[in-house]
Design a protein around this motif. Structure first.
Motif, PDB file in Angstrom:
ATOM      1  N   VAL A 252      -7.602 -10.455   3.694  1.00  0.00           N
ATOM      2  CA  VAL A 252      -6.183 -10.635   3.399  1.00  0.00           C
ATOM      3  C   VAL A 252      -5.810 -10.326   1.950  1.00  0.00           C
ATOM      4  O   VAL A 252      -4.716  -9.853   1.680  1.00  0.00           O
ATOM      5  N   ARG A 253      -6.716 -10.593   1.012  1.00  0.00           N
ATOM      6  CA  ARG A 253      -6.427 -10.299  -0.393  1.00  0.00           C
ATOM      7  C   ARG A 253      -7.680  -9.712  -1.050  1.00  0.00           C
ATOM      8  O   ARG A 253      -8.370 -10.366  -1.832  1.00  0.00           O
ATOM      9  N   PRO A 254      -7.986  -8.452  -0.747  1.00  0.00           N
ATOM     10  CA  PRO A 254      -9.232  -7.860  -1.218  1.00  0.00           C
ATOM     11  C   PRO A 254      -9.286  -7.663  -2.723  1.00  0.00           C
ATOM     12  O   PRO A 254     -10.370  -7.402  -3.268  1.00  0.00           O
ATOM     13  N   GLU A 255      -8.160  -7.767  -3.420  1.00  0.00           N
ATOM     14  CA  GLU A 255      -8.153  -7.540  -4.857  1.00  0.00           C
ATOM     15  C   GLU A 255      -8.711  -8.724  -5.636  1.00  0.00           C
ATOM     16  O   GLU A 255      -9.016  -8.613  -6.835  1.00  0.00           O
TER      17      GLU A 255
ATOM     18  N   ASN B 270       1.076   2.973  14.333  1.00  0.00           N
ATOM     19  CA  ASN B 270      -0.178   2.267  14.558  1.00  0.00           C
ATOM     20  C   ASN B 270      -1.283   3.234  14.154  1.00  0.00           C
ATOM     21  O   ASN B 270      -1.813   3.979  14.968  1.00  0.00           O
ATOM     22  N   VAL B 271      -1.616   3.245  12.878  1.00  0.00           N
ATOM     23  CA  VAL B 271      -2.465   4.276  12.295  1.00  0.00           C
ATOM     24  C   VAL B 271      -3.844   4.288  12.955  1.00  0.00           C
ATOM     25  O   VAL B 271      -4.395   5.358  13.252  1.00  0.00           O
ATOM     26  N   GLU B 272      -4.398   3.123  13.196  1.00  0.00           N
ATOM     27  CA  GLU B 272      -5.738   3.055  13.791  1.00  0.00           C
ATOM     28  C   GLU B 272      -5.752   3.685  15.176  1.00  0.00           C
ATOM     29  O   GLU B 272      -6.646   4.478  15.510  1.00  0.00           O
ATOM     30  N   ARG B 273      -4.755   3.355  15.981  1.00  0.00           N
ATOM     31  CA  ARG B 273      -4.747   3.884  17.337  1.00  0.00           C
ATOM     32  C   ARG B 273      -4.534   5.399  17.337  1.00  0.00           C
ATOM     33  O   ARG B 273      -5.182   6.125  18.093  1.00  0.00           O
ATOM     34  N   VAL B 274      -3.630   5.888  16.504  1.00  0.00           N
ATOM     35  CA  VAL B 274      -3.384   7.329  16.438  1.00  0.00           C
ATOM     36  C   VAL B 274      -4.657   8.063  16.054  1.00  0.00           C
ATOM     37  O   VAL B 274      -5.052   9.054  16.696  1.00  0.00           O
ATOM     38  N   MET B 275      -5.332   7.584  15.020  1.00  0.00           N
ATOM     39  CA  MET B 275      -6.518   8.298  14.551  1.00  0.00           C
ATOM     40  C   MET B 275      -7.647   8.237  15.568  1.00  0.00           C
ATOM     41  O   MET B 275      -8.304   9.244  15.851  1.00  0.00           O
ATOM     42  N   GLU B 276      -7.870   7.067  16.141  1.00  0.00           N
ATOM     43  CA  GLU B 276      -8.993   6.968  17.071  1.00  0.00           C
ATOM     44  C   GLU B 276      -8.757   7.799  18.328  1.00  0.00           C
ATOM     45  O   GLU B 276      -9.656   8.499  18.806  1.00  0.00           O
TER      46      GLU B 276
ATOM     47  N   ALA C 251       2.274  -0.970   0.371  1.00  0.00           N
ATOM     48  CA  ALA C 251       1.762  -1.628   1.573  1.00  0.00           C
ATOM     49  C   ALA C 251       0.344  -2.151   1.398  1.00  0.00           C
ATOM     50  O   ALA C 251      -0.064  -3.097   2.072  1.00  0.00           O
ATOM     51  N   ARG C 252      -0.423  -1.559   0.526  1.00  0.00           N
ATOM     52  CA  ARG C 252      -1.801  -1.984   0.303  1.00  0.00           C
ATOM     53  C   ARG C 252      -1.870  -3.454  -0.117  1.00  0.00           C
ATOM     54  O   ARG C 252      -2.878  -4.120   0.119  1.00  0.00           O
ATOM     55  N   PHE C 253      -0.807  -3.985  -0.693  1.00  0.00           N
ATOM     56  CA  PHE C 253      -0.875  -5.295  -1.322  1.00  0.00           C
ATOM     57  C   PHE C 253      -0.160  -6.383  -0.535  1.00  0.00           C
ATOM     58  O   PHE C 253       0.209  -7.419  -1.076  1.00  0.00           O
ATOM     59  N   SER C 254       0.004  -6.141   0.758  1.00  0.00           N
ATOM     60  CA  SER C 254       0.477  -7.166   1.680  1.00  0.00           C
ATOM     61  C   SER C 254      -0.495  -7.235   2.850  1.00  0.00           C
ATOM     62  O   SER C 254      -0.809  -6.195   3.447  1.00  0.00           O
ATOM     63  N   PRO C 255      -0.993  -8.413   3.202  1.00  0.00           N
ATOM     64  CA  PRO C 255      -1.922  -8.503   4.332  1.00  0.00           C
ATOM     65  C   PRO C 255      -1.354  -7.958   5.635  1.00  0.00           C
ATOM     66  O   PRO C 255      -2.067  -7.355   6.432  1.00  0.00           O
TER      67      PRO C 255
ATOM     68  N   TYR D  65       1.091  -5.574   5.988  1.00  0.00           N
ATOM     69  CA  TYR D  65       1.280  -4.126   5.899  1.00  0.00           C
ATOM     70  C   TYR D  65      -0.053  -3.382   5.822  1.00  0.00           C
ATOM     71  O   TYR D  65      -0.185  -2.273   6.338  1.00  0.00           O
ATOM     72  N   ARG D  66      -1.025  -3.968   5.119  1.00  0.00           N
ATOM     73  CA  ARG D  66      -2.258  -3.248   4.787  1.00  0.00           C
ATOM     74  C   ARG D  66      -2.964  -2.692   6.016  1.00  0.00           C
ATOM     75  O   ARG D  66      -3.554  -1.616   5.977  1.00  0.00           O
ATOM     76  N   GLN D  67      -2.888  -3.412   7.125  1.00  0.00           N
ATOM     77  CA  GLN D  67      -3.601  -2.981   8.314  1.00  0.00           C
ATOM     78  C   GLN D  67      -3.085  -1.660   8.870  1.00  0.00           C
ATOM     79  O   GLN D  67      -3.748  -1.024   9.692  1.00  0.00           O
ATOM     80  N   ARG D  68      -1.909  -1.220   8.422  1.00  0.00           N
ATOM     81  CA  ARG D  68      -1.349   0.048   8.905  1.00  0.00           C
ATOM     82  C   ARG D  68      -1.321   1.123   7.818  1.00  0.00           C
ATOM     83  O   ARG D  68      -0.540   2.065   7.901  1.00  0.00           O
ATOM     84  N   THR D  69      -2.163   0.998   6.826  1.00  0.00           N
ATOM     85  CA  THR D  69      -2.276   2.025   5.798  1.00  0.00           C
ATOM     86  C   THR D  69      -3.445   2.948   6.122  1.00  0.00           C
ATOM     87  O   THR D  69      -4.403   2.562   6.800  1.00  0.00           O
ATOM     88  N   ALA D  70      -3.366   4.162   5.610  1.00  0.00           N
ATOM     89  CA  ALA D  70      -4.378   5.172   5.934  1.00  0.00           C
ATOM     90  C   ALA D  70      -5.753   4.795   5.406  1.00  0.00           C
ATOM     91  O   ALA D  70      -6.762   4.924   6.119  1.00  0.00           O
ATOM     92  N   MET D  71      -5.825   4.334   4.157  1.00  0.00           N
ATOM     93  CA  MET D  71      -7.128   4.064   3.555  1.00  0.00           C
ATOM     94  C   MET D  71      -7.800   2.852   4.201  1.00  0.00           C
ATOM     95  O   MET D  71      -9.006   2.867   4.465  1.00  0.00           O
ATOM     96  N   ARG D  72      -7.052   1.793   4.440  1.00  0.00           N
ATOM     97  CA  ARG D  72      -7.644   0.615   5.086  1.00  0.00           C
ATOM     98  C   ARG D  72      -8.161   0.988   6.471  1.00  0.00           C
ATOM     99  O   ARG D  72      -9.275   0.600   6.857  1.00  0.00           O
ATOM    100  N   THR D  73      -7.376   1.745   7.223  1.00  0.00           N
ATOM    101  CA  THR D  73      -7.789   2.120   8.572  1.00  0.00           C
ATOM    102  C   THR D  73      -9.010   3.017   8.539  1.00  0.00           C
ATOM    103  O   THR D  73      -9.925   2.874   9.367  1.00  0.00           O
TER     104      THR D  73
END
Length: 918
Positions: free
Chosen positions: A237-240, A472-478, A499-503, A505-513
């Motif tokens: 949730v807060r990787p920073e 839904n970035v994960e689903r699209v990519m997979e 978006a990277r800095f909200s738990p 939002y982060r789940q739908r960012t390209a780098m996190r996915t």
């Protein structure tokens, strides 16, 4: 007193409760009416009860001071209570507690009270030591808690670069609540005595735990794993943040565990000084800004300038008799920091070896990429760099048709054969949504059936869209990797850097996915799931494949790029942008071509101030991005609620809800709105976890057709000219408001005041209107809210620009450059010769990009056949400008002779349905 359900976040609840407590205690001291005094006492008691569930997670004022205030109240010391409450509320509002100790006793003096942080100059604020809080997780009694805090406090020294206070909570659940609630926390110390469950039940706090991790996952934990599991959950949730684990377990036991954000393990010791130094070092690592610091130091050096920059050191300005106003306006530092990359003073953006390289590495860590590159001329250039680095002439690229125009021009430069993907239309509001996954899979499967899958190189999508639609970035990519295992993804996140800095939002960012997908593809469970699905889909039809939730093969390559406009949603000077890379084949395949593309599009004279602002902007989001983004969302939610629930505003305006922007079939959660007047707030986590598309709540699309003004007129003639409110985007009958990390509650209040004033003025205008004036108003409203033109889909590329008729890709580069020769082009008038040509059944082909503004997306690209639907849409639009269209000449099109001269220009025409590749 407002109920808990009236609040979107506990932060808002806390702030308003302290304000209410200050007002109530002040009133109680002045109240002489016994009945009213009793009412105030009950209110104060309720406020204490509400705050007692929140205050354990903050260092100031601290539970000791809070409990003392309750005793003051219980013993009738109302004057003392009022004094203490007022001083605490002032310190919370101004942030004074962050830089000095706040005395709370009635007879204490606070000489600095009227010189608080908000009143200091930027120079004075820069000299203060930054403040943060450290979370200690241990189930201790009051005496042991005091011992812990005192030992931590004794380690602090005057020479420390930062100042911090400790917060102690007993359980894993409390720790999760604290890091999701208290934005001051920068480090967590997890001690062996922690327990699992919180003893602090509260409706608005409990959702923090459920969002951080499902209750079932927490309940299944073993006591010996509480510490390591907490470090892992916080990383989610807060990787920073930094975590430090104090444990009694053996090295062997700890070595095999996922410790998430844990920076160091302390084995059963009470070495507080070592812990203190590690905490400071961890925060210092995030506080570091190598390039900005180098630039500041450079500006202080005495130099002799003998290179091609007269403005360097401000010499050309200070010696001038005519441009002194520029020097006065900007101040000296910006000129003292000007230098040339070739002069050897700092570092080169094109070949970084020093502070720029280090700054980019820190940005990579902050945003979760494998490599990050800075850009000083905007995300338009970033997009072209990525496309040119990855796409070769003849490669097929699937691209969202209504993406930013830089992508279309990038396709021209790269020589790609383009398959345009249609988004679902929102005809009522003259805007497009996003591209459904079924559309993407259909095109990939069609290319596979045609034997062209090996030429498919990239999928390019906008996430999130200007209007706030998030994939839904994960689903699209997979699912795309299940069809094309080496497909490259370019996600345009120009409006999504925050978006990277909200738990949530982060789940739908390209780098996190990308990071999550790389891990998951290696797991045994994924191997088994893939093998099982392959057996089930062995003889599947295209329809079956499109309907199935496809699983990517374990050997799939995760190749993901994201371009972000740091300057649009975070702190950076204009045109400051970043390219984030998470490509498993970058080192072996792309690095050299990327470098060449970067050199092609990047200026050899980059602006050092922009680079420095990117470096500082990264520092900010690593240390306070969570707080700022959280407040940004709060401001947007407050705006949504205020407009949606105001009876006067409902007459003329409507905030478009999730249901308005996303069709039901793409909302598996069933969520229709983030706020409902009867049910209150909807928890966003469920829909952001599951739905095909979600709506970014910080984008508030306001339908203004009920005012009789179109979106462009409302933006310019009303909001900007009359009230000084600036916005970016409109459609035919909507305007878009965006909150950002600089938006305040005062800004929201001003906007609501303006909208109410506009509504009141419309009431007065209609009250005094004649019958004909009222009919005219009603006609304008009906035209904007009912008589809307349907949005056209992409028609097709003309056969002269298509390699075949089985799939829809087109050679946009050939069409683009064909128009350079004026002899190949003609102009047709929308209401005359163009309509006549289409009525006569002629194929008319656009020679230019045609972009009506608003809505701002290309409805024609070079080489595209103009359809009756497109022409009808253009004629129905009531806009001030159509980019690429000459009102004095008409629409630029190719002559039949120029098309016939091309290979395929005279080939037989397949039927329209087949030509669209459907």
């Amino acid at each position: 007193m407002d109920s808990v359900s009236d609040y979107y976040s506990a932060t808002q609840l806390r702030s308003d409760r302290w304000s209410a407590l200050r007002e109530a205690t002040t009133s109680l001291c002045r109240e002489h009416n016994a009945r009213k005094a009793e009412t105030l006492k009950r209110r104060i008691s309720d406020l204490f009860q509400s705050l007692s569930l929140i205050e354990p997670y903050w260092a100031f004022p601290g539970m000791a001071a809070f409990d003392h205030m309750r005793r003051q109240f219980e013993h009738g010391n109302y004057d003392d209570l009022s004094f203490t409450t007022n001083r605490i509320k002032r310190a919370l509002t101004t942030g004074a507690y962050r830089r000095r100790s706040i005395p709370l006793e009635r007879d204490s003096s606070d000489d600095e009270e009227h010189n608080d942080e908000a009143m200091l100059s930027p120079e004075a604020r820069a000299m203060t030591r930054p403040y943060f809080e450290v979370l200690l997780v241990d189930n201790v009694n009051d005496q042991q808690e005091r011992w812990l805090k005192s030992n931590v406090s004794r380690m602090r020294r005057a020479e420390d670069p930062f100042h911090y206070e400790a917060v102690v909570v007993p359980s894993l659940e409390d720790a999760l609540i604290a890091v999701l609630f208290n934005h001051n926390i920068q480090a967590i110390v997890v001690r062996p005595g922690l327990i699992l469950k919180s003893k602090n039940p509260n409706e608005i706090l409990n959702k923090y735990v459920s969002n951080a991790s499902g209750s079932a996952e927490i309940d299944a934990m073993l006591p010996e794993d509480y510490g390591p599991e907490l470090c892992r959950l916080i990383a989610r949730v807060r990787p920073e943040l930094d975590a430090y684990l104090v444990t009694e377990r053996s090295v062997e036991d700890i070595a095999g565990l996922d410790l998430g954000i844990c920076r160091r393990v302390f084995y059963n010791q009470e070495d507080f000084m070592e812990l203190h130094l590690n905490i400071l070092r961890g925060v210092a690592a995030r506080n570091k800004t190598p390039f900005f610091t180098a630039l500041v130091e450079y500006s202080k050096q005495p130099t002799g300038v003998f290179h091609a920059m007269p403005i360097s050191r401000g010499k050309s300005i200070t010696r001038s008799h005519w441009i002194q106003d520029m020097g006065a306006f900007y101040g000296p530092n910006i000129f003292l920091a000007e230098t040339s990359a070739t002069s050897g003073g700092l570092d080169s953006l094109l070949e970084p070896q020093g502070p720029i390289k280090e700054a980019q590495e820190l940005a990579s860590r902050a945003f979760g990429s494998k490599q990050t590159f800075f850009a000083t001329n905007g995300t338009s250039t970033c997009n072209k760099i990525v496309v040119q680095a990855l796409v070769r002439p003849g490669d097929i690229v699937l691209i969202d048709r209504d993406c930013h125009k830089s992508h279309h021009y990038g396709m021209v430069l790269a020589g790609a054969e383009v398959v345009y993907l249609d988004s679902y239309p929102l005809n009522e509001y003259s805007m497009y949504g996003a591209v459904p996954l079924k559309e993407i899979k259909h095109q990939l499967l069609a290319l596979k059936a045609a034997g062209k899958l090996d030429r498919v190189r990239m999928l390019l999508l906008t996430n999130c869209t200007f209007d706030g639609l998030v994939y839904n970035v994960e689903r699209v990519m997979e699912e795309c990797l299940a069809i094309k295992p080496d497909l490259i993804f370019l996600w345009d996140e120009a409006w999504f850097a925050f978006a990277r800095f909200s738990p949530t939002y982060r789940q739908r960012t390209a780098m996190r996915t990308a990071n999550d997908l790389r891990k998951r593809l290696r797991t045994e469970a994924h191997h088994e799931a893939y093998a099982k699905q392959q057996e089930a889909l062995k003889d599947a039809s295209e329809k079956d494949m499109i309907g199935a939730r496809l699983i990517a093969p374990p050997e799939a390559r995760v190749r993901v790029y994201a371009t972000q406009s740091t300057h649009k949603t975070l702190t950076s000077l204009r045109q400051g942008s970043m390219i984030h890379v998470n490509d498993q084949d970058f080192k072996g395949e792309v690095e050299q071509s990327f470098h060449e593309a970067y050199m092609t599009h990047t200026s050899t004279s980059p602006n050092y101030q922009i680079i420095a602002s990117l470096d500082v902007g990264r520092r900010q989001v690593e240390l306070e991005g969570f707080e700022f983004v959280h407040r940004q969302i709060e401001a947007a939610m407050a705006m949504r609620r205020a407009i949606s629930s105001h009876p006067q505003l409902q007459k003329y305006f409507k905030v478009l809800t999730v249901a308005d922007m996303i069709p039901e079939q793409y909302r598996q959660s069933g969520v229709t709105s983030y706020f409902d007047g009867e049910q209150g707030w909807t928890d966003m986590w469920d829909c952001w976890d599951n739905d095909d598309f979600v709506l970014d709540p910080t984008r508030i699309t306001l339908a203004v057709g009920g005012t009789g003004w179109d979106g462009d007129t409302f933006k310019n003639s009303v909001l900007m000219d009359k009230y000084g409110i600036q916005i970016n985007k409109t459609s035919r009958n909507t305007v878009l408001f965006m909150s950002n990390i600089g938006t305040t509650r005062s800004s929201v209040a001003y906007l609501i005041e303006v909208l109410v004033e506009i509504a009141n003025e419309l009431d007065d205008l209609l009250d005094d209107a004649s019958k004909m004036e009222r009919l005219s108003f009603d006609r304008r409203v009906k035209n904007l809210t009912e008589n809307y033109p349907p949005l056209p889909d992409f028609s097709r590329f003309h056969d002269a620009f298509r390699p075949g008729d089985l799939t829809p890709e087109g050679d946009i580069r050939t069409a683009y450059y064909l128009s350079y020769d004026e002899r190949n082009c003609d102009y047709l008038e929308l209401d005359g010769s163009l309509q006549d040509a289409l009525d006569a059944g002629q194929e008319v082909v656009s020679a230019s990009f045609i972009i009506p503004y608003p809505p701002g997306f290309p409805i024609l690209v070079p080489g595209q056949v103009i359809s009756q639907e497109i022409l009808a849409f253009m004629r129905a639009l009531d806009v001030n400008e159509i980019h690429g269209y000459r009102a004095d000449l008409g629409l630029r099109v190719f002559t039949p002779e120029s098309l016939a001269a091309l290979p395929g220009g005279t080939s037989p025409k397949p039927n329209a349905e087949k030509r669209k590749g459907k």
